[in-house]
Design an enzyme around this catalytic site. Structure first.
Site, PDB file in Angstrom:
ATOM      1  CB  CYS A 114      -0.926   0.011   1.204  1.00 18.05           C
ATOM      2  SG  CYS A 114      -1.919  -1.465   1.280  1.00 18.05           S
ATOM      3  CG  HIS A 260      -3.453   3.161   1.157  1.00 14.14           C
ATOM      4  ND1 HIS A 260      -3.862   2.661  -0.060  1.00 14.14           N
ATOM      5  CD2 HIS A 260      -3.569   2.144   2.050  1.00 14.14           C
ATOM      6  CE1 HIS A 260      -4.191   1.393   0.098  1.00 14.14           C
ATOM      7  NE2 HIS A 260      -4.040   1.052   1.372  1.00 14.14           N
ATOM      8  CG  ASN A 290      -6.782  -1.268   0.052  1.00 14.06           C
ATOM      9  OD1 ASN A 290      -5.964  -0.869  -0.776  1.00 14.06           O
ATOM     10  ND2 ASN A 290      -6.447  -1.599   1.281  1.00 14.06           N
TER      11      ASN A 290
HETATM   12  O1  UT7 Z   1      -4.387  -1.474   2.832  1.00 18.59           O
HETATM   13  C1  UT7 Z   1      -3.700  -2.132   3.839  1.00 18.59           C
HETATM   14  C2  UT7 Z   1      -4.125  -1.656   5.136  1.00 18.59           C
HETATM   15  N1  UT7 Z   1      -5.348  -2.325   5.500  1.00 18.59           N
HETATM   16  C3  UT7 Z   1      -6.093  -1.804   6.453  1.00 18.59           C
HETATM   17  O2  UT7 Z   1      -5.783  -0.749   6.937  1.00 18.59           O
HETATM   18  C4  UT7 Z   1      -7.270  -2.588   6.959  1.00 18.59           C
HETATM   19  C5  UT7 Z   1      -7.444  -2.396   8.439  1.00 18.59           C
HETATM   20  N2  UT7 Z   1      -8.479  -3.200   9.030  1.00 18.59           N
HETATM   21  C6  UT7 Z   1      -9.797  -3.006   8.784  1.00 18.59           C
HETATM   22  O3  UT7 Z   1     -10.131  -2.157   8.001  1.00 18.59           O
HETATM   23  C7  UT7 Z   1     -10.799  -3.829   9.547  1.00 18.59           C
HETATM   24  O4  UT7 Z   1     -10.150  -4.628  10.501  1.00 18.59           O
HETATM   25  C8  UT7 Z   1     -11.686  -4.724   8.638  1.00 18.59           C
HETATM   26  C9  UT7 Z   1     -12.632  -3.871   7.835  1.00 18.59           C
HETATM   27  C10 UT7 Z   1     -10.811  -5.536   7.714  1.00 18.59           C
HETATM   28  C11 UT7 Z   1     -12.512  -5.702   9.460  1.00 18.59           C
HETATM   29  O5  UT7 Z   1     -13.282  -4.999  10.409  1.00 18.59           O
HETATM   30  P1  UT7 Z   1     -13.287  -5.467  11.919  1.00 18.59           P
HETATM   31  O6  UT7 Z   1     -14.192  -4.581  12.632  1.00 18.59           O
HETATM   32  O7  UT7 Z   1     -11.853  -5.523  12.382  1.00 18.59           O
HETATM   33  O8  UT7 Z   1     -13.926  -6.922  11.813  1.00 18.59           O
HETATM   34  P2  UT7 Z   1     -13.380  -8.327  12.351  1.00 18.59           P
HETATM   35  O9  UT7 Z   1     -12.388  -8.903  11.383  1.00 18.59           O
HETATM   36  O10 UT7 Z   1     -12.966  -8.205  13.776  1.00 18.59           O
HETATM   37  O11 UT7 Z   1     -14.693  -9.189  12.275  1.00 18.59           O
HETATM   38  C12 UT7 Z   1     -15.854  -8.839  13.050  1.00 18.59           C
HETATM   39  C13 UT7 Z   1     -16.951  -9.850  12.744  1.00 18.59           C
HETATM   40  C14 UT7 Z   1     -16.503 -11.295  12.881  1.00 18.59           C
HETATM   41  O12 UT7 Z   1     -17.611 -12.038  13.379  1.00 18.59           O
HETATM   42  P3  UT7 Z   1     -17.708 -12.403  14.943  1.00 18.59           P
HETATM   43  O13 UT7 Z   1     -16.483 -13.196  15.252  1.00 18.59           O
HETATM   44  O14 UT7 Z   1     -17.758 -11.098  15.653  1.00 18.59           O
HETATM   45  O15 UT7 Z   1     -18.996 -13.171  15.012  1.00 18.59           O
HETATM   46  C15 UT7 Z   1     -16.210 -11.711  11.472  1.00 18.59           C
HETATM   47  O16 UT7 Z   1     -16.370 -13.108  11.270  1.00 18.59           O
HETATM   48  O17 UT7 Z   1     -17.372  -9.692  11.388  1.00 18.59           O
HETATM   49  C16 UT7 Z   1     -17.275 -10.966  10.722  1.00 18.59           C
HETATM   50  N3  UT7 Z   1     -16.904 -10.702   9.330  1.00 18.59           N
HETATM   51  C17 UT7 Z   1     -17.806 -10.450   8.362  1.00 18.59           C
HETATM   52  N4  UT7 Z   1     -19.153 -10.401   8.374  1.00 18.59           N
HETATM   53  C18 UT7 Z   1     -19.761 -10.107   7.210  1.00 18.59           C
HETATM   54  C19 UT7 Z   1     -15.661 -10.622   8.790  1.00 18.59           C
HETATM   55  N5  UT7 Z   1     -15.750 -10.326   7.496  1.00 18.59           N
HETATM   56  C20 UT7 Z   1     -17.057 -10.203   7.195  1.00 18.59           C
HETATM   57  C21 UT7 Z   1     -17.769  -9.910   6.013  1.00 18.59           C
HETATM   58  N6  UT7 Z   1     -19.121  -9.863   6.086  1.00 18.59           N
HETATM   59  N7  UT7 Z   1     -17.145  -9.646   4.862  1.00 18.59           N
END
Ligand code: UT7
Length: 333
Positions: A114, A260, A290
């Protein structure tokens, strides 16, 4: 020492759109989840046999050259940033060079994910400063959508990424000219290298790609989203402040911040912390997701196209991503 300036920008986005609602029909996700967590509504998908990372880069480069009024044969170096090269090797820089018919000049590939485009600006800037080059194409181009399965096991990563390319032409500035790349600031720290990575196929394993690896999902990019998020909201402000302090400037001096496009929530966090008005930050993640190394040059090119950048404006480009790597540059337009 000479100074460099950006004289042309361009971008290329594949036409086909993949919306959150379409994703929710093929996998266990919803438009609400994706929009709320990331701000993304849709992304672009490359067209097989038509779009390659190198050819998409070339299309963006031709637009940058057109804006600058420069013939491709005047270019004296290519800096190509991507994490999704056409081939494992050689890099996509030489393939773009072949595509454009400008063989013989150096083509350097940058593997800083990135942050790749801002790293690329930094490399081009050094070559121009020392007088080694006069006109350098800096490209960020990515195809992500064929790296994923779009099933539950990669849904926390796959919904975020999209395809696209952008390019900037850097040229040597005239003496005393206001337009300039004022400074570049690049950092990396490998402590969390595996927390946002596609580890296979790689030389770390004896067999680079096997059916077992495919079945186990070992070839899918993986991300520890929360750890990446926490580091991003720390490093973005840090590296922007570093650039401002280096130039004796304040956040209020920024006319346009182009971060970014990792996550709209990250951009909004940085915007609030730096007390920037809505007209001082450019976001287009809603439309493209992204696009890693492509995201900043696509956004810069779109901002210019939309008339959001005026001569004399102070632009700040800043990135954070896999590595971890982070970087910023201040540009006087
Ligand atoms: O470009 C490189 C740099 N990248 C970044 O800066 C990305 C940084 N991180 C993020 O933007 C966030 O961490 C994400 C958007 C990727 C994810 O958001 P989050 O709030 O951290 O979600 P999580 O991974 O902790 O997941 C929360 C819940 C989980 O369910 P439980 O365990 O709470 O029941 C996941 O299984 O959301 C679930 N989940 C989804 N649900 C629906 C994960 N992906 C999805 C999905 N749709 N696509």
């Amino acid at each position: 020492m000479y100074q460099s300036k950006i004289t042309g920008v361009g971008h290329y986005l594949p036409e086909e759109v993949l919306t959150n609602n379409q994703l929710s029909e093929i996998m266990d996700t919803t438009d609400e989840w994706i929009t709320e967590r990331t701000g993304i509504k849709e992304r672009r998908i490359y067209k097989e046999n038509e779009d390659r990372v190198s050819t998409m880069g070339a299309r963006a480069a031709y637009k940058a050259l057109e804006m600058a009024g420069i013939n491709k044969n005047e270019v004296d170096m290519i800096v190509f940033a991507t994490l999704s090269p056409d081939y494992y090797f050689p890099g996509s820089g030489v393939l773009m060079q072949r595509e454009m018919g400008i063989n013989g000049i150096p083509a350097i590939d940058i593997r800083q994910q990135c942050s790749g485009f801002v790293y690329g600006i930094s490399v081009a800037d050094q070559y121009i400063k020392t007088g080694m080059c006069k006109k350098v194409l800096v490209v960020g181009s990515e195809i992500h959508t064929n790296a994923f399965e779009y099933t539950n096991r990669d849904r926390h990563v796959s919904v975020i990424f999209g395809d696209g390319a952008g390019c900037a032409l850097l040229e040597r500035a005239e003496e005393g000219e206001e337009s300039a790349v004022l400074s570049t600031h690049i950092h990396s720290d490998g402590t969390h290298a595996e927390e946002l990575a596609a580890k296979h196929p790689g030389s770390v394993s004896k067999i680079r790609c096997s059916n077992e690896m495919l079945e186990a999902g070992a070839l899918l990019p993986n991300m520890n989203g929360q750890l990446v998020f926490k580091n991003a909201v720390q490093r973005f402000p840090e590296v922007i402040k570093e650039a401002l302090e280096y130039n004796n400037l304040k956040p209020s001096d920024i006319d346009l911040l182009i971060p970014h496009q990792a996550n709209l929530r990250i951009s909004q966090f940085v915007q609030k912390l730096m007390r920037l008005g809505d007209d001082k930050i450019f976001n287009n993640i809603q439309k493209y997701g992204n696009t890693t190394a492509g995201s900043i040059p696509i956004a810069l090119s779109e901002a210019v196209q939309e008339g959001k950048v005026k001569k004399g404006d102070l632009l700040c480009l800043a990135a954070f991503g896999s590595g971890f790597t982070w970087a910023s540059t201040l540009v006087r337009w």
